[in-house]
Write an enzyme that holds these catalytic residues in place. Sequence first.
Site, mmCIF file in Angstrom:
data_model
loop_
_atom_site.group_PDB
_atom_site.id
_atom_site.type_symbol
_atom_site.label_atom_id
_atom_site.label_comp_id
_atom_site.label_asym_id
_atom_site.label_seq_id
_atom_site.Cartn_x
_atom_site.Cartn_y
_atom_site.Cartn_z
ATOM 1 N N SER A 60 21.954 9.444 -14.480
ATOM 2 C CA SER A 60 21.414 10.566 -13.711
ATOM 3 C C SER A 60 22.229 11.839 -13.892
ATOM 4 O O SER A 60 22.332 12.370 -14.986
ATOM 5 C CB SER A 60 21.322 10.165 -12.236
ATOM 6 O OG SER A 60 20.601 11.095 -11.483
ATOM 7 N N ASP B 84 18.158 17.552 -13.306
ATOM 8 C CA ASP B 84 19.389 16.829 -13.619
ATOM 9 C C ASP B 84 19.163 16.029 -14.901
ATOM 10 O O ASP B 84 18.122 16.142 -15.543
ATOM 11 C CB ASP B 84 19.836 15.940 -12.453
ATOM 12 C CG ASP B 84 18.881 14.784 -12.196
ATOM 13 O OD1 ASP B 84 17.704 14.884 -12.607
ATOM 14 O OD2 ASP B 84 19.296 13.780 -11.579
ATOM 15 N N ASP C 222 18.425 13.032 -15.808
ATOM 16 C CA ASP C 222 17.274 12.151 -16.033
ATOM 17 C C ASP C 222 16.003 12.696 -15.390
ATOM 18 O O ASP C 222 14.986 12.019 -15.344
ATOM 19 C CB ASP C 222 17.562 10.725 -15.555
ATOM 20 C CG ASP C 222 17.670 10.613 -14.038
ATOM 21 O OD1 ASP C 222 17.996 11.620 -13.389
ATOM 22 O OD2 ASP C 222 17.433 9.512 -13.505
ATOM 23 N N ASP D 180 14.934 13.399 -12.364
ATOM 24 C CA ASP D 180 14.308 12.982 -11.110
ATOM 25 C C ASP D 180 14.740 13.885 -9.954
ATOM 26 O O ASP D 180 14.284 13.719 -8.819
ATOM 27 C CB ASP D 180 14.587 11.507 -10.789
ATOM 28 C CG ASP D 180 16.065 11.189 -10.606
ATOM 29 O OD1 ASP D 180 16.915 12.096 -10.748
ATOM 30 O OD2 ASP D 180 16.374 10.009 -10.331
#
Length: 445
Positions: free
Chosen positions: A101, A240, A242, A244
């Site tokens: 992440s 960010d 990834d 999400d």
Amino acid sequence: MSRKYFGTDGIRGRVGEYPITPDFVLKLGWAAGTAFRKQGKCRILIGKDTRISGYMFESALEAGLAAAGADVQLLGPMPTPAIAYLTRTFQADAGIVISASHNPHHDNGIKFFSGQGTKLPDEVEQMIEELIDQPMTVVESAAIGKASRINDASGRYIEFCKSSVPSGTSFTGLKIVLDCAHGAAYKVAPSVFRELGATVSTIGAQPDGLNINAGYGSTHIKALQAEVLAQRADLGIAFDGDADRVLMVDHTGALVDGDELMFIIARDLHERGRLSGGVVGTLMSNLGLELALGELGIPFVRAKVGDRYVLSELLERGWQVGGENSGHIVCLHHTTTGDAIISALQVLMALKGRGQTLAEARQGMRKFPQVLVNVRFSGGADPVSHPTVKDACARVTERMQGRGRVLLRKSGTEPLVRVMVEGDDETQVRGYADELAKVVAEVCA
């Protein structure tokens, strides 16, 4: 449930340090394949972000899953919510994301989605954990799983994102800067907004495997603020690593956080008579969000910090909108998990409907000063429950005389204690936060 490997968002840590090692991930793939294959043959999708260790862990997972008899379909670098969506639409048994992440490149992690595109049930995670501790076996040669690649995954996800706004929607005339954090959104996000008519420029869109989240993205917002001002853009959108999480920057360069974005989305749905129930925030959500929603007659509840808890609360109540001030926003009327691109599109639709700028739309919510201080600790005993820390929190709470709140919690993804103080007076709030952080640091020393 006592978890040995899984945290609040999968398994995460520093690359090369147990359990984020090739041999463990190989075993994890086998355990997951075995768990999902209990009903017979199974098919599992694997996606990843742009960090260099993703190549290594993708191969390890593929080998472990194949050894358990699971077929694998590789998606390559894709946003985490894209894996959730594609797992659902391909009717796969599960989806796996290789990502840490918003963490630096030297961290990585593995998280799972069910065949419905949701977080795994606790009992499935428990089954996988139990299998990890058993000897690894290989199915008969004829039953070994096969691997293939889904070449049109990006195009499918782009169309899905675009479908979250009404057909014919155009953002022509809107000038946007996208910060892709050198992460998983670097290809798909610009395409989505351009295809909807916006004029798009990008920063943080040249990943090299090592620069993910480095100075760019939602955890390093200054680069986007500077670019929005330099280009005189209408707004900026930061993802960010990834994709999400999403944060925004208005045309003045001011940060618009997840609480404010949730307010803008919920208010728009409410005004159009399309909001089902209320909004789920977390213990970290700003008091201003709760009050602003209350003025509109929109119910608000707080869940524990972590998107899985927000999602659980939404599902239990049958509500649609929830999230965290970090920018992890769930729009259940469109998708099953936090999706930065879809959330950003809902904000743009709200602005378009009201004929407002982002700076104007955010004025409906007055944020209370909220100071967050992170204190690193080495693990072991929980410093939050230490008597000295609890006494210090009680003293600060008493001194605030009902005009604020204190929250201390351990991070679910990093060895940090997060000290949060919120109240009317920013100087006072900052002083209290520093005071409590010092007490926590002394206990952790």
